[in-house]
Design an enzyme around this catalytic site. Structure first.
Site, short mmCIF file in Angstrom:
data_model
loop_
_atom_site.label_atom_id
_atom_site.label_comp_id
_atom_site.label_asym_id
_atom_site.label_seq_id
_atom_site.Cartn_x
_atom_site.Cartn_y
_atom_site.Cartn_z
CG LEU A 1 22.81 81.74 -33.29
CD1 LEU A 1 23.85 81.98 -33.13
CD2 LEU A 1 22.04 80.84 -33.16
CG ASP A 2 16.63 84.15 -31.88
OD1 ASP A 2 17.08 83.60 -30.46
OD2 ASP A 2 15.69 82.81 -31.94
CG LEU A 3 17.05 90.07 -28.93
CD1 LEU A 3 18.34 91.13 -29.33
CD2 LEU A 3 16.39 91.05 -27.91
CB SER B 1 19.51 81.87 -30.03
OG SER B 1 17.65 81.68 -30.39
#
Length: 254
Positions: free
Chosen positions: A111-113, A115
């Site tokens: 999951l990106d920063l 999210s």
């Protein structure tokens, strides 16, 4: 997915390192090629090298403990953490926030920063790779808050797939849950999960994502897990979802 057949010589070292949680099998092959792995004090040059019980394996000079049983955890990732063990920019990572007694874990996907939501973690790199396989057909489901004019027809068209700047995205299911002014909550479901896929697709529709929460990864649900909490998946549930046989039990002596 066919598993490697057991061998009287032991287990291939790349898979052994993956099960030990050192890295995914693919990354294990890379660190072997870089000459960072030794078996019995001798450099390993081939990922097909076999490890037998009792063999001593080191990575960068540090001993690697023999693989434990495969474990899977549900983690409610807060926003503001990167899904990596080390960040060159010095940003806080998911793994820094986990209880140290869990040992070394790796993530199933990322999951990106910014999210948040469900992130699966495991001590078994081979299991992580298996859970990421598109062949599973597992749906990743998200709740997404967007800003802008949402057109239901444009959302429905995503079910046919979309190409953005030369990148083809597989069919996406998207629908409106609620709307208030220029803000709306959507439910978005996809199987593929390319890097930043939802944000890019929404931007293509003229929508800015202000919040993105993963609520399910295949059969595993975020549920009521509090933000920042981690909880192990019951081994029985894990076996059932992956179609694995239960460990053989010893017959009680009569």
């Amino acid at each position: 997915m066919a598993e490697d057949a057991p061998s009287p010589r032991g287990e291939r070292i790349a898979k052994w390192l993956a099960r030990a949680g050192v890295a995914s099998r693919r990354d294990a092959e890379k660190i072997i090629a870089e000459g960072r792995v030794k078996l019995g004090g001798q450099p390993v040059t081939q990922p097909a090298t076999f490890v037998a019980p009792g063999d001593i394996v080191t990575v960068d000079g540090r001993p690697v403990a023999e693989p434990e049983r495969s474990r899977l955890f549900r983690y409610h990732k807060p926003p503001g953490l990167v899904t990596t063990h080390r960040d060159p920019e010095g940003r806080p990572t998911v793994f820094e926030k986990l209880p140290p007694e869990l040992g070394r874990l790796i993530s199933v996907g990322r999951l990106d920063l910014n999210s948040e939501g469900l992130l699966l973690l495991t001590n078994d790199g081979a299991l992580a790779r298996r859970l990421e396989l598109p062949a599973n057909g597992w749906v990743r489901r998200y709740r997404v808050r967007v800003f802008g004019a949402v057109e239901e027809r444009a959302l429905a068209a995503l079910a046919r797939g979309v190409t953005i700047e030369g990148v083809r995205y597989a069919p996406i299911e998207a629908g409106i849950d609620s709307r208030k002014g220029d803000n709306a909550w959507l439910t978005v479901a996809l199987q593929e999960g390319k890097n930043r896929e939802i944000r890019r697709v929404m931007a293509h529709l003229g929508l800015a994502v202000s919040r993105l929460i993963r609520v399910a990864y295949g059969p595993f649900q975020l549920g009521q897990l509090p933000r920042g909490a981690v909880e192990e998946v019951n081994p029985k549930v894990l076996r059932e979802q992956l179609g694995l046989a239960a460990p053989a039990r010893r017959r009680r002596a009569e």
